[in-house]
Structures are given as C-alpha cells and as structure tokens.
Enzyme design. Sequence first.
Site, PDB file in Angstrom:
ATOM      1  N   HIS A  73       4.323   4.697  -1.594  1.00  0.00           N
ATOM      2  CA  HIS A  73       2.878   4.945  -1.673  1.00  0.00           C
ATOM      3  C   HIS A  73       2.489   5.829  -2.873  1.00  0.00           C
ATOM      4  CE1 HIS A  73       3.126   3.123   2.155  1.00  0.00           C
ATOM      5  NE2 HIS A  73       3.308   4.201   2.878  1.00  0.00           N
ATOM      6  N   LYS A 123      -5.622  -0.559   0.860  1.00  0.00           N
ATOM      7  CA  LYS A 123      -6.765   0.320   1.145  1.00  0.00           C
ATOM      8  C   LYS A 123      -7.867   0.040   0.127  1.00  0.00           C
ATOM      9  CE  LYS A 123      -3.917   4.156   2.856  1.00  0.00           C
ATOM     10  NZ  LYS A 123      -4.273   4.493   4.221  1.00  0.00           N
TER      11      LYS A 123
HETATM   12  C1  BG6 Z   1       3.632   4.943   6.418  1.00  0.00           C
HETATM   13  C2  BG6 Z   1       4.617   6.065   6.613  1.00  0.00           C
HETATM   14  O1  BG6 Z   1       4.124   4.027   5.480  1.00  0.00           O
HETATM   15  O2  BG6 Z   1       2.397   5.464   5.949  1.00  0.00           O
HETATM   16  C3  BG6 Z   1       4.043   7.118   7.557  1.00  0.00           C
HETATM   17  O3  BG6 Z   1       5.808   5.550   7.156  1.00  0.00           O
HETATM   18  C4  BG6 Z   1       2.692   7.583   7.068  1.00  0.00           C
HETATM   19  O4  BG6 Z   1       4.942   8.223   7.675  1.00  0.00           O
HETATM   20  C5  BG6 Z   1       1.782   6.382   6.841  1.00  0.00           C
HETATM   21  O5  BG6 Z   1       2.134   8.449   8.050  1.00  0.00           O
HETATM   22  C6  BG6 Z   1       0.462   6.795   6.223  1.00  0.00           C
HETATM   23  O6  BG6 Z   1      -0.407   5.708   6.210  1.00  0.00           O
HETATM   24  P1  BG6 Z   1      -1.968   5.851   6.480  1.00  0.00           P
HETATM   25  O7  BG6 Z   1      -2.523   4.521   6.220  1.00  0.00           O
HETATM   26  O8  BG6 Z   1      -2.106   6.331   7.866  1.00  0.00           O
HETATM   27  O9  BG6 Z   1      -2.427   6.883   5.499  1.00  0.00           O
END
Ligand code: BG6
Length: 457
Positions: free
Chosen positions: A206, A148
Amino acid sequence: MLGFGRKDWDDAAYARQMREACDRFSEEPSTDSEWTSFGRRLAYVRGDFLDAQAYRSLAQRLPDLDRRWRTEGNRMFFLATLPSLYAGIAERLGAAGLVNRDTEGPFTRLMIEKPFGHDLTSAQTLNDALHRVFREEQIFRIDHYLGKETVQNLLVLRFANSVFETLWNRRHIDQVQITASETFGVENRGAYYEESGVLRDMVQNHLLQLLALIAMEPPLSFQADDVRDHKVEVLRALRPLSGKDALDNVVLGQYGPSADGVMPGYRQEPGVAPDSVTPTYAALRVFVDNWRWQGVPFYLRTGKRLARGCVEVMIQFKAVPHCLFGDAQACERIEPNRLVICLQPGESIQFHFGAKTPGTVLSVDPVRMHFGFRETHPDGTLSPYQRLVLGALRDDASLFARADGVEAAWRFVTPILEAFETSPPDDFPDYAAGSEGPLEAELLLRRDRQAWRPLSD
Ligand code: BG6
C-alpha cells in the site's frame, strides 16, 4: 458465480450462505426480489484445492452454466484462499483445461490478493508458477488501496491540473510525508500478522503504491501498462536500504498496552507469541534517485493502535527564500505551502498557504483551501472491491499490481527485512496503544530538522 471449496454444500446451501453474508456485511442489504434474481445464478462445486479430480468436476459443471448464463466460456477465477495455495491452484486449473491462454476466444482471468510472496525470492517463484499457466495480462493482483476513490484522485489531481505538475519536482518540493495510521490493533489476525509484520502487510504494497503514484512521471495514456510502466520506474529508482543504512533510515515499533490498561499490547493479542518481535509500526526515510526527485525525502509511516485513524499524503513545498513580513518571530510563523491529500476518512484535498492577519500589523497567518469529496459528491461512490472486480471484468488492469512492480517493491523491502532479522529490535514494545507511535520515529525526522506534520482534521 460458482463457488468452489471444501464445505459440504450444494447450490442452495451455498446461496443461503451468500445471502447471510451479504445481509451481514454489505452496506445496503438486498431486497428479496434482488436476491431471487442474483441467488439463482449461484452454483457450488465441492472439492479440495489440491485434488486434481475436483477440478475435473469443476470443468464438467461449467459448460452447463455457460449455456444457462450465456457466459460463453469466459471465466474469472478469484482465489479467496490461503496465498500458499495460489501456485497449486493455478497449476491444477491449467491441467484441467480451464485456462485459455490465447488472446482469441473466451477469456480466462485470475484475481489474487496480497501477500504475493513474503520476500523477493518467493514472489519471483510465485510469479513464475502463475506465468506457467496464465499470461501476465490475465493476472489481476489486488492491492485494495488502488481501488480507493481518492487514490485514483491522486492521478487526476496531478495530471488534470497543469498548475501542480509544474511544481512537482525537487526545485519546488521540500519533502513528502505519507501516513497510514490505524487506531485498531491486529484484532483476530494475530497468527497472520506474526508471519507478516508491518513491512510486509502495509509498506511493501500500500505505502509503496502511494509513493509510486505521487512520484511517477506523466504516463503516455491511462492504459494499464503506460501507468504501470511509470510506477515501476519509481520503485526501481528507490535508493536501496540494506544493513546499516536500513537500520539508520527505518524505525520499527510494536505497541504495548494502552496507558490506561484498557487496550491490550500486541503481545497479548490472540495468536501472538508473548515475546514476539514482530513490528506493528514502521517509519521510513526514503529517496527516489532520479532527476525529478533527487534529494527530496519521502517520509513514510504506518502503524496499528495509533491515536488517529487516517491515511494522508502531505506534499510540502519549499519555504520562501526571504521573509518580508515582520521580525524574526513573525517570519517563523510563515509556514511553507502544503498540499494535503486525505485519503480516508473524510476524503479531502487541502492547500495550506499564508494570508494576512487582519489588523494594522503586517503579519501572516496559515490558512487553507479545502475540497471535501463527500461534500461535492454526497451520493458516495464504489467501494474499493466493487471498483476492482468491475475493473478486472472489464479487462482494465490499471488498478492492479503487475509482476515486475511487485518484484521491484520486494527488491526494496527485502534487504530491510533482512537487516532487522539480523539485528532485531530489543526494546519492544516501544509505544503505548493509543499513542502517536515510538519516539524513535520523531527522532528520525529530527535528524533532518524536520517533524511529522500533524494529521489534518
Ligand atoms: C490490509 C492490511 O491490506 O489493509 C491490514 O492487511 C490493514 O492490516 C488494511 O488494516 C487497511 O485497509 P483499509 O482499507 O481499511 O484502510
């Protein structure tokens, strides 16, 4: 690009599928001429992922494509498969002679997506299996958060601006809050999510990656290993949470139906057991035990089906030591300075500070300076996957997770998982879909006389 899978397709059928998918999912559908140029570079080999013969067919097909596309034997394998197949596929690629481990000659790279194991032991087993075939430098583990734009901007903010780095430590920072709050539920991923839950799905990767970027020491350079060395140090410095400490410092929750009954609860989602105790929300109180951060709480929270969809990092600086402006009530209105980095949506950086309220009385109002990424760069940017695939093609691993980093994150998360497996929560579901999350998460911070800061607008 060559597709390899069990579907009974030839090159043309594969290209048709790809076009349909591109038209459906990409932000800008391709024109016919763009597609003609790209589509003719698509090929397909049919095969079962665990069938050694299929890899021999793949090996026979590749030299011809190398000649046509002048790819000179360079290969990047992207495993868009079940994670349980990663080790088996890597082994078979190696056995079929498709992996060049040498630093000389054509390159071979492997891209895989999380989950990298489901606990420390399984992550180590997977890393060992991959390392039998690939050198670590050939493996690109995707954590799409790192792709990102604003996540990268965290590093620029810290290391291209001397003013922040001077303040970036326990002497000036009171606390850090990291939030990844989502409005949607598990949708059609119930079966996957039942196995994973929020700690494996969002925290191990994350959230800990964001924490590492915020807390890391300045790297020597932006070379992949310099950055990753320092990120791993942070993960290794996390104060372990196991047994009672885990239960005291981590709150797990699960969403029930929304108050108006419109949104289903987690247990009503397809693929989810009606008595599931899989958590969809987590709040953690975490400490980084090193000189820079000793005693500074990092509060992390993430959950599905919450009131707001927002990913945000809030750095709160210490309050002024002595208030000069007005009586006790007026002094209470003076808020500590805060740096709020909104990663999505509407990427922005805001600095909150106090300014004089107009008028004859000397009192202070909270105001903010605002940098909006899109306002400054209206043309947009690359999507996380565009950035990551390009990064891997250019052999830039700085945005990818390294084996020791993945293991360090599991080393922190696994005892928490074990503590809750031993004492599973008995009050699930404990927050309504569309709400702010479980009350327990508020109480976790109240113990420190703190509160979650409202998310920015
Ligand atoms: C993924 C998870 O890795 O990341 C999901 O498995 C989550 O549960 C997603 O919703 C969130 O990613 P982003 O880019 O939509 O914020």
